[in-house]
Design a protein around this motif. Structure first.
Motif, short mmCIF file in Angstrom:
data_model
loop_
_atom_site.label_atom_id
_atom_site.label_comp_id
_atom_site.label_asym_id
_atom_site.label_seq_id
_atom_site.Cartn_x
_atom_site.Cartn_y
_atom_site.Cartn_z
N GLU A 109 43.90 35.66 29.64
CA GLU A 109 44.68 36.83 29.24
C GLU A 109 45.58 37.32 30.37
N VAL A 110 45.12 37.23 31.61
CA VAL A 110 45.91 37.69 32.76
C VAL A 110 46.76 36.56 33.35
N HIS A 111 46.23 35.37 33.35
CA HIS A 111 46.87 34.25 34.04
C HIS A 111 47.50 33.23 33.09
N GLY A 112 47.57 33.54 31.79
CA GLY A 112 47.95 32.54 30.80
C GLY A 112 49.42 32.42 30.46
N THR A 113 50.29 33.09 31.21
CA THR A 113 51.72 32.92 30.95
C THR A 113 52.31 31.94 31.96
N ARG A 114 53.46 31.44 31.66
CA ARG A 114 54.14 30.50 32.57
C ARG A 114 54.40 31.17 33.92
#
Length: 166
Positions: A109-114
């Protein structure tokens, strides 16, 4: 909370203790005093958990990871440790600055974006180049692969020992 610390393994009960401190449900001195008075089965485990409980843990995920570190035999780890150098600051989820060993609880949720992924790689590489030994863990590792987490924690400290000057 003390019943949890007495009966549950550290990777579960530390989350309860950390949360109680973080929410202000109990003060650290009260918790230490109550744990010190315990006797009987599980009293030693409860004292271990309470001694390492901290309101600084960001969430139950990080607390669980720190609990596995306790189960691996490491007692000097602290939550939310700042690592600084000129122009740089990294906050490591769980670390022992004396050994320059750090562990990250990387939730999707915190680290899951590009963008977050790229930022995390830069930070991870900077820590490595600054002489830190790091390991990164997903929620699934902490919740379902405890023996592997313990193995990784021990491996990180072995690696750090090899890097230390004689």
């Amino acid at each position: 909370m003390l019943d949890c610390a007495r009966r549950l393994p550290p990777h579960e009960s530390l989350a309860v203790a950390d949360s109680a401190l973080r929410c202000g449900d109990v003060r650290r001195d009260e918790l230490l005093s109550a744990a010190g008075a315990l006797t009987g089965p599980g009293a030693g485990r409860a004292r271990l958990v309470v001694a390492h409980a901290s309101p600084l843990a960001a969430n139950a995920f990080e607390s669980g990871l720190r609990g596995w570190c306790l189960e691996a035999g490491y007692r000097g780890l602290r939550p939310q440790v700042e690592v600084r150098s000129p122009g740089r600051l990294a906050v490591v989820d769980i670390a022992d600055p004396r050994w320059r060993v750090g562990f990250e609880a990387d939730g999707y949720e915190v680290h899951g974006t590009r963008r977050a992924f790229a930022r995390d790689l830069v930070r991870h590489n900077w820590l490595q180049s600054a002489g830190w030994v790091t390991r990164r863990f997903a929620w699934e590792h902490v919740m379902s692969a405890g023996p592997w987490v313990v193995e990784q924690v021990r491996g990180a400290f072995r690696e750090a020992a090899l890097r230390r000057p004689a």
